[in-house]
Scaffold this motif. Structure first.
Motif, PDB file in Angstrom:
ATOM      1  N   GLY A  59      -8.696  32.680  45.407  1.00 40.65           N
ATOM      2  CA  GLY A  59      -9.649  32.593  46.508  1.00 40.65           C
ATOM      3  C   GLY A  59      -9.382  33.624  47.584  1.00 40.65           C
ATOM      4  N   ALA A  60      -9.492  33.194  48.829  1.00 38.58           N
ATOM      5  CA  ALA A  60      -9.428  34.115  49.955  1.00 38.58           C
ATOM      6  C   ALA A  60      -8.025  34.256  50.531  1.00 38.58           C
ATOM      7  CB  ALA A  60     -10.383  33.658  51.052  1.00 38.58           C
ATOM      8  N   ALA A  61      -7.706  35.466  50.961  1.00 32.78           N
ATOM      9  CA  ALA A  61      -6.486  35.757  51.720  1.00 32.78           C
ATOM     10  C   ALA A  61      -6.916  36.530  52.959  1.00 32.78           C
ATOM     11  CB  ALA A  61      -5.502  36.560  50.880  1.00 32.78           C
ATOM     12  N   PHE A  62      -6.762  35.908  54.130  1.00 29.68           N
ATOM     13  CA  PHE A  62      -7.219  36.511  55.371  1.00 29.68           C
ATOM     14  C   PHE A  62      -6.030  36.793  56.289  1.00 29.68           C
ATOM     15  CE2 PHE A  62     -11.975  35.876  56.188  1.00 29.68           C
ATOM     16  CZ  PHE A  62     -12.288  35.974  54.842  1.00 29.68           C
ATOM     17  N   GLY A  63      -6.170  37.827  57.106  1.00 35.45           N
ATOM     18  CA  GLY A  63      -5.204  38.112  58.161  1.00 35.45           C
ATOM     19  C   GLY A  63      -3.782  38.200  57.668  1.00 35.45           C
ATOM     20  N   GLY A  64      -2.915  37.363  58.242  1.00 35.83           N
ATOM     21  CA  GLY A  64      -1.504  37.387  57.893  1.00 35.83           C
ATOM     22  C   GLY A  64      -1.226  37.128  56.432  1.00 35.83           C
ATOM     23  N   ALA A  65      -2.134  36.460  55.738  1.00 32.39           N
ATOM     24  CA  ALA A  65      -1.950  36.225  54.301  1.00 32.39           C
ATOM     25  C   ALA A  65      -1.975  37.532  53.525  1.00 32.39           C
ATOM     26  CB  ALA A  65      -3.031  35.282  53.785  1.00 32.39           C
ATOM     27  N   VAL A  66      -2.739  38.508  54.004  1.00 35.70           N
ATOM     28  CA  VAL A  66      -2.716  39.836  53.378  1.00 35.70           C
ATOM     29  C   VAL A  66      -1.328  40.446  53.558  1.00 35.70           C
ATOM     30  CG1 VAL A  66      -3.792  42.117  53.319  1.00 35.70           C
ATOM     31  CG2 VAL A  66      -5.184  40.113  53.828  1.00 35.70           C
ATOM     32  N   GLY A  67      -0.705  40.159  54.694  1.00 32.87           N
ATOM     33  CA  GLY A  67       0.665  40.614  54.921  1.00 32.87           C
ATOM     34  C   GLY A  67       1.631  40.015  53.931  1.00 32.87           C
ATOM     35  N   LEU A  68       1.498  38.712  53.636  1.00 29.55           N
ATOM     36  CA  LEU A  68       2.365  38.076  52.641  1.00 29.55           C
ATOM     37  C   LEU A  68       2.219  38.754  51.286  1.00 29.55           C
ATOM     38  CD1 LEU A  68       1.848  34.276  53.484  1.00 29.55           C
ATOM     39  CD2 LEU A  68       3.826  35.707  54.056  1.00 29.55           C
ATOM     40  N   ALA A  69       0.982  39.070  50.918  1.00 32.79           N
ATOM     41  CA  ALA A  69       0.747  39.759  49.650  1.00 32.79           C
ATOM     42  C   ALA A  69       1.385  41.151  49.666  1.00 32.79           C
ATOM     43  CB  ALA A  69      -0.753  39.857  49.380  1.00 32.79           C
ATOM     44  N   ALA A  70       1.212  41.861  50.769  1.00 35.70           N
ATOM     45  CA  ALA A  70       1.741  43.226  50.864  1.00 35.70           C
ATOM     46  C   ALA A  70       3.262  43.262  50.821  1.00 35.70           C
ATOM     47  CB  ALA A  70       1.233  43.894  52.143  1.00 35.70           C
ATOM     48  N   CYS A  71       3.911  42.168  51.238  1.00 37.82           N
ATOM     49  CA  CYS A  71       5.372  42.100  51.228  1.00 37.82           C
ATOM     50  C   CYS A  71       5.927  41.664  49.878  1.00 37.82           C
ATOM     51  CB  CYS A  71       5.859  41.122  52.299  1.00 37.82           C
ATOM     52  SG  CYS A  71       5.634  41.697  53.988  1.00 37.82           S
ATOM     53  N   SER A  72       5.062  41.255  48.954  1.00 37.12           N
ATOM     54  CA  SER A  72       5.500  40.798  47.642  1.00 37.12           C
ATOM     55  C   SER A  72       5.579  41.984  46.675  1.00 37.12           C
ATOM     56  CB  SER A  72       4.531  39.741  47.101  1.00 37.12           C
ATOM     57  OG  SER A  72       4.477  38.621  47.968  1.00 37.12           O
ATOM     58  N   ASP A  73       6.446  41.877  45.682  1.00 36.40           N
ATOM     59  CA  ASP A  73       6.619  42.972  44.722  1.00 36.40           C
ATOM     60  C   ASP A  73       5.440  43.091  43.775  1.00 36.40           C
ATOM     61  OD1 ASP A  73       9.215  43.661  45.664  1.00 36.40           O
ATOM     62  OD2 ASP A  73      10.022  41.937  44.595  1.00 36.40           O
ATOM     63  N   ILE A  74       4.895  41.963  43.358  1.00 37.52           N
ATOM     64  CA  ILE A  74       3.752  41.949  42.447  1.00 37.52           C
ATOM     65  C   ILE A  74       2.725  40.976  42.998  1.00 37.52           C
ATOM     66  CG2 ILE A  74       2.950  41.348  40.113  1.00 37.52           C
ATOM     67  CD1 ILE A  74       5.682  42.147  39.050  1.00 37.52           C
ATOM     68  N   VAL A  75       1.456  41.365  42.938  1.00 39.44           N
ATOM     69  CA  VAL A  75       0.369  40.494  43.384  1.00 39.44           C
ATOM     70  C   VAL A  75      -0.602  40.283  42.232  1.00 39.44           C
ATOM     71  CG1 VAL A  75      -1.546  40.197  45.000  1.00 39.44           C
ATOM     72  CG2 VAL A  75       0.569  41.272  45.780  1.00 39.44           C
ATOM     73  N   LEU A  76      -0.811  39.006  41.897  1.00 39.57           N
ATOM     74  CA  LEU A  76      -1.811  38.621  40.912  1.00 39.57           C
ATOM     75  C   LEU A  76      -3.003  38.027  41.650  1.00 39.57           C
ATOM     76  CD1 LEU A  76       0.425  36.770  38.270  1.00 39.57           C
ATOM     77  CD2 LEU A  76      -0.173  39.202  38.353  1.00 39.57           C
ATOM     78  N   ALA A  77      -4.191  38.362  41.197  1.00 36.17           N
ATOM     79  CA  ALA A  77      -5.409  37.809  41.780  1.00 36.17           C
ATOM     80  C   ALA A  77      -6.344  37.405  40.656  1.00 36.17           C
ATOM     81  CB  ALA A  77      -6.077  38.831  42.702  1.00 36.17           C
ATOM     82  N   GLU A  78      -7.362  36.652  41.014  1.00 35.15           N
ATOM     83  CA  GLU A  78      -8.414  36.322  40.063  1.00 35.15           C
ATOM     84  C   GLU A  78      -9.670  37.080  40.468  1.00 35.15           C
ATOM     85  OE1 GLU A  78      -8.943  32.120  40.263  1.00 35.15           O
ATOM     86  OE2 GLU A  78      -9.199  32.099  42.440  1.00 35.15           O
ATOM     87  N   GLU A  79     -10.657  37.072  39.607  1.00 39.36           N
ATOM     88  CA  GLU A  79     -11.844  37.876  39.868  1.00 39.36           C
ATOM     89  C   GLU A  79     -12.525  37.491  41.172  1.00 39.36           C
ATOM     90  OE1 GLU A  79     -15.920  39.364  37.545  1.00 39.36           O
ATOM     91  OE2 GLU A  79     -14.472  38.038  36.556  1.00 39.36           O
ATOM     92  N   SER A  89     -13.029  42.885  47.801  1.00 35.28           N
ATOM     93  CA  SER A  89     -12.846  42.103  46.583  1.00 35.28           C
ATOM     94  C   SER A  89     -11.493  42.355  45.945  1.00 35.28           C
ATOM     95  CB  SER A  89     -13.948  42.455  45.579  1.00 35.28           C
ATOM     96  OG  SER A  89     -13.770  43.794  45.123  1.00 35.28           O
ATOM     97  N   ALA A  90     -11.181  41.528  44.941  1.00 39.34           N
ATOM     98  CA  ALA A  90      -9.947  41.736  44.180  1.00 39.34           C
ATOM     99  C   ALA A  90      -9.958  43.089  43.497  1.00 39.34           C
ATOM    100  CB  ALA A  90      -9.784  40.611  43.153  1.00 39.34           C
ATOM    101  N   ALA A  91     -11.118  43.492  42.979  1.00 41.04           N
ATOM    102  CA  ALA A  91     -11.215  44.790  42.312  1.00 41.04           C
ATOM    103  C   ALA A  91     -10.946  45.925  43.295  1.00 41.04           C
ATOM    104  CB  ALA A  91     -12.594  44.953  41.667  1.00 41.04           C
ATOM    105  N   GLN A  92     -11.497  45.819  44.506  1.00 39.78           N
ATOM    106  CA  GLN A  92     -11.214  46.831  45.526  1.00 39.78           C
ATOM    107  C   GLN A  92      -9.747  46.815  45.917  1.00 39.78           C
ATOM    108  OE1 GLN A  92     -14.461  45.228  48.052  1.00 39.78           O
ATOM    109  NE2 GLN A  92     -15.053  47.362  48.394  1.00 39.78           N
TER     110      GLN A  92
END
Length: 262
Positions: A108-128, A170-173
């Protein structure tokens, strides 16, 4: 610490850290931030934990900062806001520097600081259907604390668009920009494959390699970086796991770290 907004489980070498406020789309406040910092410290210190999976319950990964919390901080003075922002900065730094590999599972959605959590992770998996948004300027704020990690992940050029417009992407972007590594149909299958891959590798070497990447990042290829890399390979070669890995390779057997963690 008794956790109110998160859960932490460590089994078979995998630490699973879960955001657990689905009723508010896993928005985080000072309580959740403190709990996440504590949980990361536990994972760092637990020798049985060789991999961290960061995920969340509910339809969305995280809506970012809790609006009620942000409203309360607007009533605080400058020094109190400095202290509060310092804790969020500590969370991001601790996740980014964790010696164990990290995988963020973004549904689903990752907004604001949640994008930071993703950026700090080594690998990020998302769904379409996953989407991302650096939404701070919409409410008169800026993505300040997370900006170094997000800009490292997606680059200055893309940051100048998405931090300034607060557009959802989007996840693709996100994958095209480098924030997301894989868009998957089934998170559990993808996690099982990555877990098997990580647990087959030397824990000490993975940790040393992660630190090497952090230390070399943005450095010019010059005498200092060459000296650092020379020292690092020498250190790992004479380490216990370095010796075991080379010996196992020459003896055509599995190294001892490939045994199932208890």
């Amino acid at each position: 610490m008794n956790y109110q907004y998160i859960t932490l489980a460590i089994t078979h070498g995998v630490a699973t850290l879960t955001l657990n406020r689905p009723e508010v789309h896993n928005a985080f406040d000072d309580v959740m931030i403190a709990e996440l910092i504590d949980a990361l410290q536990q994972v760092e210190q637990d020798e049985q934990a060789r991999l961290l999976v960061l995920r969340s319950n509910g339809r969305n990964f995280s809506a970012g900062a809790d609006l009620a919390w942000m409203r309360s901080m607007a009533d605080k003075n400058y020094d109190e806001n400095i202290a509060d922002a310092n804790e969020l900065a500590r969370l991001m730094a601790n996740l980014d520097a964790l010696s164990k590999p990290t995988i963020a599972v973004v549904q689903g959605a990752a907004f604001g600081g949640a994008v930071g959590l993703a950026a700090c992770s080594d690998i990020v998996l998302a769904e379409e259907r996953s989407s991302f948004c650096l939404s701070e300027v919409k409410i008169g704020l800026i993505p300040a604390v997370i900006s170094p990690y997000v800009m490292r992940a997606i680059g200055t050029r893309q940051s100048r668009r998405y931090m300034l417009t607060a557009e959802r992407f989007s996840a693709a972007q996100a994958q095209q920009m480098g924030l997301v590594h894989s868009i998957v149909e089934d998170f559990d299958t993808a996690l099982a494959e990555l877990t098997e891959t990580f647990l087959a590798n030397s824990p000490a070497a993975v940790s040393a390699c992660k630190k090497l990447i952090a230390d070399i990042d943005q450095q010019p290829i010059a005498a200092e970086s060459q000296r650092l890399t020379i020292e690092r390979i020498a250190e790992i070669r004479v380490s216990a796991e370095g010796q075991e890995g080379l010996t196992a390779f020459l003896e055509k057997r599995s190294p001892n770290w490939k045994k199932d963690p208890q």
